[in-house]
Design a protein around this motif. Structure first.
Motif, mmCIF file in Angstrom:
data_model
loop_
_atom_site.group_PDB
_atom_site.id
_atom_site.type_symbol
_atom_site.label_atom_id
_atom_site.label_comp_id
_atom_site.label_asym_id
_atom_site.label_seq_id
_atom_site.Cartn_x
_atom_site.Cartn_y
_atom_site.Cartn_z
ATOM 1 N N SER A 185 6.350 -48.694 -16.195
ATOM 2 C CA SER A 185 6.714 -47.299 -16.355
ATOM 3 C C SER A 185 8.232 -47.113 -16.299
ATOM 4 C CB SER A 185 6.033 -46.490 -15.255
ATOM 5 O OG SER A 185 6.654 -45.267 -15.084
ATOM 6 N N TRP A 188 12.013 -51.901 -16.355
ATOM 7 C CA TRP A 188 12.643 -53.154 -15.940
ATOM 8 C C TRP A 188 11.678 -54.245 -15.479
ATOM 9 C CZ3 TRP A 188 11.652 -54.130 -10.871
ATOM 10 C CH2 TRP A 188 11.446 -53.048 -10.027
ATOM 11 N N ASN A 241 -2.794 -50.681 -19.402
ATOM 12 C CA ASN A 241 -2.132 -49.425 -19.019
ATOM 13 C C ASN A 241 -0.907 -49.619 -18.148
ATOM 14 O OD1 ASN A 241 -4.244 -48.014 -20.289
ATOM 15 N ND2 ASN A 241 -5.490 -48.226 -18.440
ATOM 16 N N ALA A 243 1.972 -49.545 -18.909
ATOM 17 C CA ALA A 243 3.072 -48.673 -19.327
ATOM 18 C C ALA A 243 3.106 -47.374 -18.536
ATOM 19 C CB ALA A 243 2.965 -48.370 -20.817
ATOM 20 N N ALA A 244 2.001 -47.013 -17.909
ATOM 21 C CA ALA A 244 1.976 -45.773 -17.131
ATOM 22 C C ALA A 244 1.960 -46.053 -15.633
ATOM 23 C CB ALA A 244 0.768 -44.930 -17.523
ATOM 24 N N ILE A 245 2.209 -47.303 -15.252
ATOM 25 C CA ILE A 245 2.106 -47.675 -13.836
ATOM 26 C C ILE A 245 3.481 -48.011 -13.284
ATOM 27 C CG2 ILE A 245 1.063 -49.324 -12.234
ATOM 28 C CD1 ILE A 245 -1.205 -49.699 -14.108
ATOM 29 N N ASP A 249 2.567 -49.334 -7.828
ATOM 30 C CA ASP A 249 1.127 -49.234 -8.081
ATOM 31 C C ASP A 249 0.562 -50.579 -8.513
ATOM 32 O OD1 ASP A 249 1.156 -46.584 -7.424
ATOM 33 O OD2 ASP A 249 1.446 -45.902 -9.478
ATOM 34 N N MET A 384 14.269 -53.718 -23.356
ATOM 35 C CA MET A 384 13.163 -53.504 -22.415
ATOM 36 C C MET A 384 12.071 -52.646 -23.044
ATOM 37 S SD MET A 384 14.983 -53.344 -18.692
ATOM 38 C CE MET A 384 15.833 -51.832 -18.961
ATOM 39 N N GLU A 385 12.476 -51.702 -23.897
ATOM 40 C CA GLU A 385 11.453 -50.929 -24.615
ATOM 41 C C GLU A 385 10.666 -51.823 -25.555
ATOM 42 O OE1 GLU A 385 13.355 -46.486 -24.743
ATOM 43 O OE2 GLU A 385 12.830 -47.443 -26.635
ATOM 44 N N GLN A 388 8.175 -53.844 -23.561
ATOM 45 C CA GLN A 388 7.024 -53.016 -23.182
ATOM 46 C C GLN A 388 6.093 -52.824 -24.385
ATOM 47 O OE1 GLN A 388 7.504 -48.793 -22.602
ATOM 48 N NE2 GLN A 388 6.461 -48.888 -20.632
ATOM 49 N N GLU A 389 6.691 -52.546 -25.546
ATOM 50 C CA GLU A 389 5.878 -52.344 -26.738
ATOM 51 C C GLU A 389 5.103 -53.610 -27.087
ATOM 52 O OE1 GLU A 389 7.919 -50.625 -30.056
ATOM 53 O OE2 GLU A 389 6.224 -50.927 -31.411
ATOM 54 N N PRO B 139 -3.797 -44.116 -14.413
ATOM 55 C CA PRO B 139 -4.775 -45.172 -14.590
ATOM 56 C C PRO B 139 -5.314 -45.614 -13.221
ATOM 57 C CG PRO B 139 -2.626 -45.820 -15.476
ATOM 58 C CD PRO B 139 -2.451 -44.504 -14.825
ATOM 59 N N ALA B 157 -6.180 -43.995 -20.176
ATOM 60 C CA ALA B 157 -4.932 -43.683 -19.481
ATOM 61 C C ALA B 157 -4.002 -43.027 -20.490
ATOM 62 C CB ALA B 157 -4.310 -44.938 -18.903
ATOM 63 N N LEU B 159 -1.202 -41.424 -20.429
ATOM 64 C CA LEU B 159 0.246 -41.623 -20.420
ATOM 65 C C LEU B 159 0.646 -43.049 -20.789
ATOM 66 C CD1 LEU B 159 1.346 -39.509 -17.344
ATOM 67 C CD2 LEU B 159 1.126 -38.845 -19.724
ATOM 68 N N ALA B 160 -0.322 -43.958 -20.877
ATOM 69 C CA ALA B 160 0.001 -45.325 -21.292
ATOM 70 C C ALA B 160 -0.263 -45.527 -22.774
ATOM 71 C CB ALA B 160 -0.805 -46.330 -20.487
ATOM 72 N N THR B 245 6.794 -39.277 -17.947
ATOM 73 C CA THR B 245 6.808 -40.510 -18.738
ATOM 74 C C THR B 245 8.172 -41.161 -18.884
ATOM 75 O OG1 THR B 245 7.264 -39.397 -20.816
ATOM 76 C CG2 THR B 245 4.959 -39.573 -20.167
ATOM 77 N N ASN B 246 9.245 -40.487 -18.562
ATOM 78 C CA ASN B 246 10.583 -40.985 -18.888
ATOM 79 C C ASN B 246 10.710 -41.286 -20.380
ATOM 80 O OD1 ASN B 246 12.062 -40.990 -16.436
ATOM 81 N ND2 ASN B 246 10.738 -42.628 -15.717
ATOM 82 N N PRO B 249 5.409 -44.359 -23.222
ATOM 83 C CA PRO B 249 5.723 -45.783 -23.371
ATOM 84 C C PRO B 249 6.559 -46.059 -24.621
ATOM 85 C CG PRO B 249 3.415 -45.338 -23.822
ATOM 86 C CD PRO B 249 4.008 -44.072 -23.365
ATOM 87 N N PHE B 250 7.507 -46.934 -24.470
ATOM 88 C CA PHE B 250 8.528 -47.297 -25.459
ATOM 89 C C PHE B 250 8.947 -46.143 -26.355
ATOM 90 C CE2 PHE B 250 4.444 -49.297 -26.422
ATOM 91 C CZ PHE B 250 4.110 -48.785 -27.661
ATOM 92 N N TYR B 268 21.220 -46.287 -18.817
ATOM 93 C CA TYR B 268 21.585 -47.264 -19.834
ATOM 94 C C TYR B 268 22.276 -46.618 -21.030
ATOM 95 C CZ TYR B 268 18.423 -50.149 -17.154
ATOM 96 O OH TYR B 268 17.818 -50.833 -16.142
#
Lengths: 413, 305
Positions: A185, A188, A241, A243-245, A249, A384-385, A388-389, B139, B157, B159-160, B245-246, B249-250, B268
């Motif tokens: 999330s 990093w 999931n 990406a949302a953690i 967690d 980093m994006e 994650q992707e 999640p 989930a 948001l993921a 979500t900042n 995701p990506f 950044y």
């Protein structure tokens, strides 16, 4: 008459103010720090008390910033209202401030206090243009923390090679346990996995060249790294999931035995222990070997203290840096921080994860800082994006690499 | 004799122009603040958008290169697309608010309590709303995740998931926005003329026809304000994205305001010029709506009531 009085009063006030600030300048040391978490805060309070005890005429004034907020605040206070000392990080992370002339060259402190020898392992990451720009006081290891109970439950052996690690993953998958967990999330934690995939696949020199922008992201060797990583992603061995953690967690998943392995920094040990793990079931191992024969390099981010270019009390600030570099000071500070001292004459505590980390780092071929400290900030974010992707949509790899390559060409030119 | 002619004109000049000058004098503090805190920063944003600047070092003039880069920047396109989704879906707050207001516009025991409960989400901070929905979607332990897991066997989930995340955030945003529109309509409904309703009833109007032809025309001022605040709310959506979500995701849930913040001010970022260019684009989009609203207000005022 009234006017005259006012001016006189104003002049008096100005004189008084100037007087106090001139007096204050003599022996006050303003220290801006981001050590707002409980353990670092206590450690720094003790450090400053010790410094003041040794130099009774110096008064250290601490401005405590929130750890995350500090990262943006430092840009403002360096230019607007400079302290005498400021916390920051080594490697490329300090480059913008060094290049903008915001940090002071402290090579003389290194030479006079013998830091070139005692802090030798971190010297390279503190050096830009053959000068040193700050003093490192702590670092910590990254590696794999694992749940011994989860290993026992599926009858897996702690792996030493990548193939064994992947083979174990199949066992964990069958038992509905995440082989490798992470929480991206905040992005990093995924970079830690990439660092190790790349360090183990291609070695330290290649990793440094890549983060320095000298190698194309579409290079065959980068593809090899992602091919190894795909062995984890494609079969679904990683936490879904993620990406949302948050990383905390994901730590809970490891504590609960729903995940077996976690690529993390040593600071996470406190979180695992708070969650109820003990030295009985929390294990630590270096990231396993992927390409045979590649020398083992590790991630070990280093925290530092710098003198801003606008510092008022440079002499005392340099005294502080020399003090901070000393072996006994770093021993005590890091015992309180629960991290590793940089000074090679310091002693490491008895904590099994720290001693394991110290052994691992002492025998390492080389130390990387971390992806977001080795690469420039902008590249780090885009990278980093991308990582994650990749962990969510591995089929997008080609697209991700093209994007990173385009970013590299723009950012490093 | 010699004094009068010299003092007379100045005094009479003030007398003559008093009427014209007084409003400007009263406006001056406000106009000064507006100029310093709104107009000047807008001008600065335009200026900085032509530079490459990290906020610390020297500025480098690069012409329109920032805008050219925006054109090919996929993250920018995603943000723009999400802004459009926000605008469209956020509009649901207006009819939803109207429906709740109609439902609550009755006199039964404890109606004030019900009204307060419906208005509650607007009173709490957006940050709290964001946190609550984050836990709802979370999640492994979130309520929605558990519910979908129980229904379908595998939890969702939101948001993921890069395809669902924006809708998840908008749903969180709609909750307080509906309450806001509801309160606007409730005050509007207080002013609906009872005579007209009675007359319409005598003419046999009821149900939907009553609402459409009699009530809604009288609620036009409330509808106008509801649309304005909803459009502006959708365009400046930032806090929920930052909390939930900042932008991830990506980058799938970014909107322009968040992307601008990321590029210019986040950990950044520090590409001030590029961030300013995004701000200029966002400003241009907002200007389209704002000029539309102002044009309508001026027209209404000229038309007179």
């Amino acid at each position: 008459m009234l006017h005259l009085k006012k001016t006189a009063g104003l002049a008096l006030t100005v004189a008084l103010l100037a007087g106090t600030s001139a007096m204050a300048q003599q022996r006050t040391l303003v220290f801006n720090t981001d050590t707002s978490d409980p353990a670092p805060r206590a450690a720094f309070d003790q450090l400053i008390a010790d410094f003041e005890a040794e130099y009774p005429d110096i008064d250290v004034v601490v401005n405590m910033f929130d750890h995350e907020g500090y990262k943006t605040a430092i840009r403002n206070f360096l230019t607007a209202d400079s302290p005498d000392l400021a916390n920051w990080y080594a490697g490329n992370r300090m480059a913008p401030f060094v290049n903008a002339g915001q940090f002071m060259d402290v090579s003389d402190v290194w030479a006079d206090a013998g830091l070139n020898e005692s802090l030798a392992s971190a010297r390279a990451s503190m050096t830009i243009d053959d000068k040193q720009w700050g003093v490192p006081y702590t670092y910590y290891q990254w590696g794999i923390y694992y749940n011994r109970d989860a290993y026992a439950a599926v009858g897996a052996e702690v792996p030493t090679t990548w193939d064994q690690f992947i083979a174990n993953c199949a066992l964990f998958k069958a038992a509905d346990i995440d082989c490798l967990t992470t929480g991206t999330s905040a992005l990093w934690p995924g970079a830690g996995i990439f660092d190790y995939m790349n360090l183990r696949t291609n070695g330290y020199e290649f990793h440094m060249a890549l983060t320095a922008g000298e190698v194309e992201w579409t290079d065959e060797r980068v593809r090899n790294t992602f091919a190894e990583w795909a062995k984890l992603v494609a079969p679904g061995y990683m936490t879904a999931n993620h990406a949302a953690i948050d990383w905390q967690d994901a730590a809970t998943l490891l504590v609960q035995g729903k995940a077996a392995n976690y690529v993390m920094g040593n600071f996470a040990v406190a979180t695992f222990m708070d969650g109820g793990m003990t030295e009985e079931n929390l294990g630590f191992m270096p990231f396993p070997e992927i390409t045979p024969g590649v020398p083992r390099a590790e991630d070990a981010p280093t925290d530092t203290v710098h003198i801003p270019a606008g510092a008022q009390n440079v002499d005392d600030a340099k005294l502080f840096l020399a003090f901070l570099g000393r072996a006994d000071v770093q021993t005590k500070l890091n015992a309180a921080l629960g991290q590793l001292p940089v000074n090679n004459q310091s002693e490491v505590g008895t904590d099994p994860y720290l001693t394991a980390g110290f052994d691992m780092l002492s025998n390492a071929y080389a130390l990387a800082q971390f992806f977001d400290r080795d690469a420039p900030a902008e590249m780090a974010k885009i990278g980093m994006e991308g990582f994650q992707e990749f962990m969510v949509r591995p089929e997008n790899l080609e697209d991700i690499l093209q994007r990173l390559e385009a970013a590299r060409q723009r950012i490093y030119n | 004799m010699s004094i009068t002619p010299s003092s007379q004109p100045s005094q009479s000049w003030w007398r003559r122009n008093q009427q014209a000058l007084t409003p400007w004098l009263f406006l001056a503090p406000g106009m000064f603040m507006f100029a310093v805190y709104v107009v000047w920063p807008i001008g600065e944003s335009f200026r900085i958008s032509f530079y490459d600047w990290d906020g610390l070092g020297a500025k480098e003039y690069i012409g329109t290169a920032n805008y050219t880069e925006l054109w090919g920047d996929r993250n920018f396109v995603t943000s723009l697309k999400n802004n459009v989704i926000w605008l469209v879906l956020y509009m649901l707050a207006v009819p939803a608010g109207l429906m709740i207001a109609l439902f609550l516009n009755q006199t039964v025991f404890g109606i004030r309590l019900y009204k307060s409960l419906f208005f509650f989400p607007f009173v709490i901070s957006q940050v709290v709303v964001g946190l609550m929905f984050t836990w709802f979607y979370a999640p492994n332990f979130g309520l929605l995740y558990k519910l979908t897991e129980w229904l379908t066997g595998s939890g969702i989930a939101i948001l993921a998931d890069p395809d669902l995340v924006t809708y998840g955030v908008i749903a969180a945003g709609l909750w307080p926005q509906i309450a806001y529109c509801m309160i606007l309509y409730l005050t509007g409904l207080n002013n609906v003329s009872a005579d007209q309703i009675e007359a319409a009833r005598l003419d046999g109007a009821k149900g939907i026809r009553m609402l459409w032809y009699v009530i809604l025309p009288q609620l036009r001022p409330a509808t106008f304000i509801a649309v304005v605040v909803t459009v502006i709310g959708a365009l400046r959506s930032f806090d929920l994205i930052s909390i939930m979500t900042n932008g991830g995701p990506f980058g799938s849930s970014r909107v322009l305001s968040y992307y601008m913040y990321e590029q210019a001010l986040s950990e950044y970022g520090y590409r001030m010029g590029y961030g300013a260019a995004i701000a200029v684009v966002l400003f241009a989009i907002m200007m389209v709506f704002i000029s539309g609203f102002i044009w309508k207000m001026v027209r209404d005022e000229k038309g007179g009531y």
